[in-house]
Each structure stands twice: as C-alpha cells, then as structure tokens.
Design an enzyme around this catalytic site. Structure first.
Site, PDB file in Angstrom:
ATOM      1  N   ARG A 199     -24.385  59.841  14.455  1.00  0.00           N
ATOM      2  CA  ARG A 199     -24.301  58.866  15.333  1.00  0.00           C
ATOM      3  C   ARG A 199     -25.001  57.501  14.822  1.00  0.00           C
ATOM      4  O   ARG A 199     -25.564  57.630  13.775  1.00  0.00           O
ATOM      5  CB  ARG A 199     -25.104  59.246  16.690  1.00  0.00           C
ATOM      6  CG  ARG A 199     -24.590  60.452  17.373  1.00  0.00           C
ATOM      7  CD  ARG A 199     -25.311  60.426  19.005  1.00  0.00           C
ATOM      8  NE  ARG A 199     -25.034  62.219  19.534  1.00  0.00           N
ATOM      9  CZ  ARG A 199     -23.772  62.050  20.255  1.00  0.00           C
ATOM     10  NH1 ARG A 199     -22.957  61.018  20.310  1.00  0.00           N
ATOM     11  NH2 ARG A 199     -23.652  63.146  20.733  1.00  0.00           N
ATOM     12  N   ASP A 243     -15.799  58.649  22.921  1.00  0.00           N
ATOM     13  CA  ASP A 243     -15.501  57.109  23.494  1.00  0.00           C
ATOM     14  C   ASP A 243     -16.271  56.363  22.217  1.00  0.00           C
ATOM     15  O   ASP A 243     -15.583  55.268  21.880  1.00  0.00           O
ATOM     16  CB  ASP A 243     -16.317  57.323  24.929  1.00  0.00           C
ATOM     17  CG  ASP A 243     -17.548  57.390  25.049  1.00  0.00           C
ATOM     18  OD1 ASP A 243     -17.982  58.258  24.055  1.00  0.00           O
ATOM     19  OD2 ASP A 243     -18.288  56.924  25.713  1.00  0.00           O
ATOM     20  N   THR A 250     -16.594  56.616  19.363  1.00  0.00           N
ATOM     21  CA  THR A 250     -15.939  56.828  17.797  1.00  0.00           C
ATOM     22  C   THR A 250     -14.783  55.935  18.116  1.00  0.00           C
ATOM     23  O   THR A 250     -14.348  55.250  17.199  1.00  0.00           O
ATOM     24  CB  THR A 250     -15.570  58.140  17.551  1.00  0.00           C
ATOM     25  OG1 THR A 250     -16.799  58.951  17.475  1.00  0.00           O
ATOM     26  CG2 THR A 250     -14.628  58.331  16.179  1.00  0.00           C
ATOM     27  N   ASP A 257     -16.377  67.059  27.194  1.00  0.00           N
ATOM     28  CA  ASP A 257     -16.344  66.849  28.707  1.00  0.00           C
ATOM     29  C   ASP A 257     -15.380  66.680  29.415  1.00  0.00           C
ATOM     30  O   ASP A 257     -15.386  66.572  30.653  1.00  0.00           O
ATOM     31  CB  ASP A 257     -17.717  65.657  29.157  1.00  0.00           C
ATOM     32  CG  ASP A 257     -18.865  65.754  28.515  1.00  0.00           C
ATOM     33  OD1 ASP A 257     -19.193  66.894  27.861  1.00  0.00           O
ATOM     34  OD2 ASP A 257     -19.795  64.740  28.661  1.00  0.00           O
ATOM     35  N   MET A 312     -24.701  75.910  21.440  1.00  0.00           N
ATOM     36  CA  MET A 312     -24.038  77.180  21.242  1.00  0.00           C
ATOM     37  C   MET A 312     -22.432  77.049  21.623  1.00  0.00           C
ATOM     38  O   MET A 312     -21.430  77.463  20.677  1.00  0.00           O
ATOM     39  CB  MET A 312     -24.404  78.561  21.785  1.00  0.00           C
ATOM     40  CG  MET A 312     -25.569  79.088  21.469  1.00  0.00           C
ATOM     41  SD  MET A 312     -26.076  80.482  22.219  1.00  0.00           S
ATOM     42  CE  MET A 312     -24.852  81.420  21.849  1.00  0.00           C
TER      43      MET A 312
HETATM   44  P1  ATP Z   1     -19.712  62.165  21.892  1.00  0.00           P
HETATM   45  O1  ATP Z   1     -18.607  62.599  22.754  1.00  0.00           O
HETATM   46  O2  ATP Z   1     -20.447  63.256  20.901  1.00  0.00           O
HETATM   47  O3  ATP Z   1     -20.748  61.136  22.508  1.00  0.00           O
HETATM   48  P2  ATP Z   1     -19.003  59.770  20.534  1.00  0.00           P
HETATM   49  O4  ATP Z   1     -17.722  59.480  19.559  1.00  0.00           O
HETATM   50  O5  ATP Z   1     -19.086  58.977  21.986  1.00  0.00           O
HETATM   51  O6  ATP Z   1     -18.829  61.380  20.744  1.00  0.00           O
HETATM   52  P3  ATP Z   1     -21.328  58.141  19.661  1.00  0.00           P
HETATM   53  O7  ATP Z   1     -22.323  58.655  19.082  1.00  0.00           O
HETATM   54  O8  ATP Z   1     -21.466  57.493  21.042  1.00  0.00           O
HETATM   55  O9  ATP Z   1     -20.057  59.499  19.857  1.00  0.00           O
HETATM   56  O10 ATP Z   1     -20.430  57.409  18.654  1.00  0.00           O
HETATM   57  C1  ATP Z   1     -19.675  57.723  17.360  1.00  0.00           C
HETATM   58  C2  ATP Z   1     -19.808  56.695  16.297  1.00  0.00           C
HETATM   59  O11 ATP Z   1     -19.180  55.579  16.966  1.00  0.00           O
HETATM   60  C3  ATP Z   1     -21.200  56.131  15.892  1.00  0.00           C
HETATM   61  O12 ATP Z   1     -21.194  56.154  14.674  1.00  0.00           O
HETATM   62  C4  ATP Z   1     -21.576  54.865  16.819  1.00  0.00           C
HETATM   63  O13 ATP Z   1     -22.136  53.971  15.966  1.00  0.00           O
HETATM   64  C5  ATP Z   1     -19.935  54.281  16.981  1.00  0.00           C
HETATM   65  N1  ATP Z   1     -19.827  53.412  18.099  1.00  0.00           N
HETATM   66  C6  ATP Z   1     -20.172  53.767  19.498  1.00  0.00           C
HETATM   67  N2  ATP Z   1     -19.919  52.734  20.306  1.00  0.00           N
HETATM   68  C7  ATP Z   1     -19.351  51.885  19.416  1.00  0.00           C
HETATM   69  C8  ATP Z   1     -18.826  50.422  19.611  1.00  0.00           C
HETATM   70  N3  ATP Z   1     -18.916  49.945  20.874  1.00  0.00           N
HETATM   71  N4  ATP Z   1     -18.436  50.014  18.673  1.00  0.00           N
HETATM   72  C9  ATP Z   1     -18.351  50.326  17.232  1.00  0.00           C
HETATM   73  N5  ATP Z   1     -18.837  51.478  17.142  1.00  0.00           N
HETATM   74  C10 ATP Z   1     -19.336  52.255  18.215  1.00  0.00           C
HETATM   75 MG    MG Z   2     -19.826  59.400  23.799  1.00  0.00          MG
END
Ligand code: ATP
Ligand code: MG
Length: 446
Positions: A159, A185, A187, A215, A367
């Site tokens: 993250r 979201d 990512t 989710d 898990m």
């Molecule tokens: P999860 O479902 O596990 O939350 P995710 O993709 O939402 O998955 P995050 O940790 O929120 O996981 O984000 C993943 C990556 O995207 C991180 O490296 C984070 O810094 C980047 N990121 C999140 N929000 C933004 C944004 N608005 N602009 C640019 N990068 C972002």
């Molecule tokens: Mg997320």
C-alpha cells in the site's frame, strides 16, 4: 435503430484508445477455415448494460448510455507484438486469484501474441520507485506455470507509494508499452492518474486494469474475482462457529468477514449456509441496547434455541468505535475491530443479565484473503487476464476488464472508480437474507 457512429462518439461508456489500430493480429482462432479464419470481436459490438425491462420501457430505442463495448481479440491491433514490453503490477490487499490473473496475462502475451518481454513489478507501485531499488521480475510461461495453485501474488503487493510522476518516469525509463494493474479502487485510481500523466507526456502506453475487490464493491463490476472463493471460505468459518455455538451452553458464534463498505460477502455467506441468525452489514445501522436492539433479539433467540450465530461485516457498526479511526499508507480509513468490540459488549450484556453464555469469535479474514482461487474463480481470472491482453493490444487504455450480464466488456476506469456497489437494504438480496435468517428488518428503537 442505433446509429453506431453517433453512438461511439457520445457513449458514457466510451473506452479511450491510444490511436488507430492498423496492424493485423497474429491470432488465428476459428473453427472455420479460409477467409473466415478468426472469430475476432468487432469494435461496434456492444451489450446492453441495463437489462431491466420495466413497464413502459419495452420499446425504447437504445441510446448511447446503454451500451458497453465487448471485450475480446481485435483483427487490427495497435501494438506491433515484436516490439512490445509489458508490465504487470499487483497492489493493495491479497485476494484469491491474483496469481491466476498474472498467469493468464503472461500466457496470453507469450503464446497468443508472441510477446516475450514481460516484467513483473514487485511490491505494488512501490516497485516502480528507484529509491527502493526493487528489481523487476522477468516473467515467462515457465515461471508462472503452477502459480495458480497458490494463494497470494508472486509479485508481492503493498500500500502507499503511489508517486504518479515518479512511476511514470520509471515506466518511460523501462520503455514499457503496456501496464496491467491488478488491484482495487485505490490501484485503479492510481492507474487512471498514471494514464493521464502518460497522456500529458504524449506517451502511447496502454494502462489496463483488472479490478480486484474481494468485497465485490466496485460499481459496474457485477462479479469480482475471488469473491466466490471468499464466500466458500467464509461458509467454512460459519460452519465451525455454528458447531461451537451449538455444543456450548447458550453458545454464541461470532464471525467477522470482509466488507469495508459493502456487506456482499456476509449476505451471500448467510444465504449459502442457513446457520446464521443475525447478519450485520455496513449499509444498515443497528442499535445494541433497547427492546428492538441486537442484544434483546439475541437473548430471545438463546432462550428459544440455546445457541446463535452472528455474522458481521468488518465495516458494520463503526459508529461504536469512532475513537479508533486512523489511516493506512494508502490513505484508507483503518476500521475499528467490530468483532472484538461485539464479543466484549455481548459478554458484558449477558453478565449483567445474569445469564450464562459462551461466545466464540472467529476472524477468518486473512485465511480467506490468502486462499488459492476455487475452480470457478480460476476460470474467471484466466479469462479476465486474456481479455486484458486483447484490450491492451488493441490500443485501449484507461480501461478495466469486467463481466457484465455474463459478457466480458471494456469499462472506462473513470466510471468504475467513482461509485461503490453496496447491498440495497430494500433490494432482493437483502430481502432473501432476512428470509433466510428471520432476523428483524431493523435493530432500531426509533
Ligand atoms: P484493496 O481492495 O486491498 O483496498 P486497493 O487497490 O484499493 O485494494 P490501496 O492500498 O488502497 O488498495 O491502493 C493500492 C495502491 O494504489 C497504493 O499504492 C496506493 O498508494 C495507490 N492509490 C490509492 N489511491 C490512489 C489515488 N487516488 N491516486 C493514486 N494512487 C492511489
Ligand atoms: Mg481499496
């Protein structure tokens, strides 16, 4: 009648492209021979997004907002396969199926298009940042051969670290032509911003997202990969909780499952295993105390049946724990642990009532997240990965691959990241959950 030309220009669902696709695809894939040899998808093939047929709407003409572009191999492609360097990155939390998607991307790039320069970016977006010095992982079919049998991601994840300018500098230094972003979201927000920055720099680099949300809470993504595996694993946890509760004196089994904003895993799990008596989800607030609160309902259930199972989504009841709120590296709110909170609150309640109970709390979240994908999810991941490669090769960008109405489609990332999917408390899914659990419609005193 639909005017395709007008439609392509005005679609809400219009998918951005890097430019005209002029190169003939190397894919030959038809059961037919001769001139018909290839069942390519045409650029003017769409599906309807909303398949509801409400009274009065049967005869509507389709407008451009109704149509989603079909995914699949195009006859003309944008990139010359011999020149392509592809990158793959996985970000955010673990989810069953990540390795399956990586495997499908690599195999389709390699075998269908003959692309042999494939780099795995390690540890999420952080892998792009020079200050961490994380080497890329060269990928080929041998390396990914059996990774689908394991949970997690061979590339690692993280993250935070989404410095968009620095990431784009790296993408340019590496001479990547396409990047596949597997993640949720956050990512895909990042992917969109990366694509915008590359566009600003006049770089023709395709950014294709494969949405990951255990989710199931991304809008326009009707089925997210890993969700089915997650429900299967959650069912196993509820089954154990039920056995524990059943065999104790006034036993209470409490299970917490994923669902930060949306209670889909909890709702589906409750429907899959009829041992759940109370389901608590983020979408529906609940009182604990009072005649109509959860505790009173739980007490009535124990007096009647001497055991109970509560299934709670992690984002439910957060108002009870507001003081614990912090942010993670990606800026996501760290949720209070509703499971621990409920365990203690329920124990205190029954102690005050002078009623003997035995409460067992199970949190199977990690898990579930690290489990290998089940066969259905494996099939889904394989197909998502394959369609993602076709999308990139055709020159799509800022695009997500999704399945809508049983068809693989292209979705503009911008649309999907701006709204969440939630369980509709008035909708058929929640109605069926109430029917299965017989819990009150609301635990509210007002
Ligand atoms: P999860 O479902 O596990 O939350 P995710 O993709 O939402 O998955 P995050 O940790 O929120 O996981 O984000 C993943 C990556 O995207 C991180 O490296 C984070 O810094 C980047 N990121 C999140 N929000 C933004 C944004 N608005 N602009 C640019 N990068 C972002
Ligand atoms: Mg997320």
């Amino acid at each position: 009648m639909l005017n395709q030309e007008a439609c392509v220009n005005s679609l809400n669902f219009t998918v951005p492209r890097l430019g005209e696709a002029k190169i003939t695809s190397p894919i030959k894939m038809s059961t037919k021979t001769g001139d018909n040899m290839a069942n390519y998808v045409r650029d003017d093939e769409f599906i309807l997004y909303n398949i509801d047929a409400r009274p009065g709407s049967y005869t509507i003409e389709y407008t451009s907002q109704d149509l989603l572009e079909k995914a699949g191999p195009r006859e003309k492609i944008f990139f010359s396969p011999g020149h392509v360097h592809a990158g793959i990155v996985t970000c955010g939390g673990l989810c069953p199926g990540l390795n399956n998607v990586i495997r499908a991307l690599v195999r389709t790039l390699w075998y269908s298009y003959g692309i042999h320069r494939i780099s795995g970016i390690r540890n999420g977006y952080r892998g792009f940042l020079p200050q961490y010095g994380i080497p890329v992982m060269p990928l080929d079919p041998d390396i990914v051969d059996d990774i689908h049998t394991k949970g997690g991601t061979i590339l690692g994840s993280s993250r935070g670290g989404a410095d968009v300018e620095a990431i784009c500098d790296s993408i340019e230094r590496m001479n990547l032509n396409m990047l596949f972003t597997i993640g949720g979201d956050g990512t895909q927000h990042g992917a969109f911003r990366i694509a915008e920055e590359l566009e600003r720099r006049n770089q023709k680099i395709s950014i294709i997202g494969i949405p990951k949300t255990i989710d199931n809470d991304l809008s326009f993504i009707q089925k997210s990969f890993g969700f089915e595996t997650a429900v299967s694993e959650a069912v196993a946890a509820v089954s154990s909780a039920h056995t524990e509760a059943h065999d104790a004196i006034n036993g209470i089994g409490l299970v917490k499952v994923m669902g930060r904003e949306s209670g889909f895993i909890a709702a589906h799990t409750a429907l899959a295993i009829n041992d759940v008596n109370f389901v608590l989800i983020p979408e529906i607030d609940f009182d604990l105390e009072g005649e109509k609160g959860l505790f009173a309902a739980l007490k009535r259930r124990l007096e009647l049946r001497h055991h109970a199972v509560i299934l709670v989504a992690e984002g439910a009841g957060q108002r009870y724990m507001e003081s614990e709120q912090q942010r993670d590296l990606s800026g996501n709110r760290i949720l209070g642990d509703i499971g621990f909170f409920l365990k203690k609150a329920i124990r205190d309640y029954f102690e005050k009532q002078g009623m003997e109970t035995s409460i067992k709390y199970i949190d199977p979240s990690y898990m579930i997240r690290s489990a290998p994908a089940n066969p259905n999810d494996s099939i889904y991941c394989a197909r998502l990965g394959t369609h993602a490669v076709h999308a990139a090769m055709s020159g799509r960008t800022k695009t997500l691959i999704s399945m809508v109405n049983n068809t693989f489609v292209h979705l503009p990332i911008e649309i999907a990241i701006n709204k969440r999917n939630t369980v509709d408390p008035e909708g058929p899914l929640w109605r069926d959950v109430i029917g299965a659990t017989h819990q009150p419609m609301l635990f509210r005193n007002d």
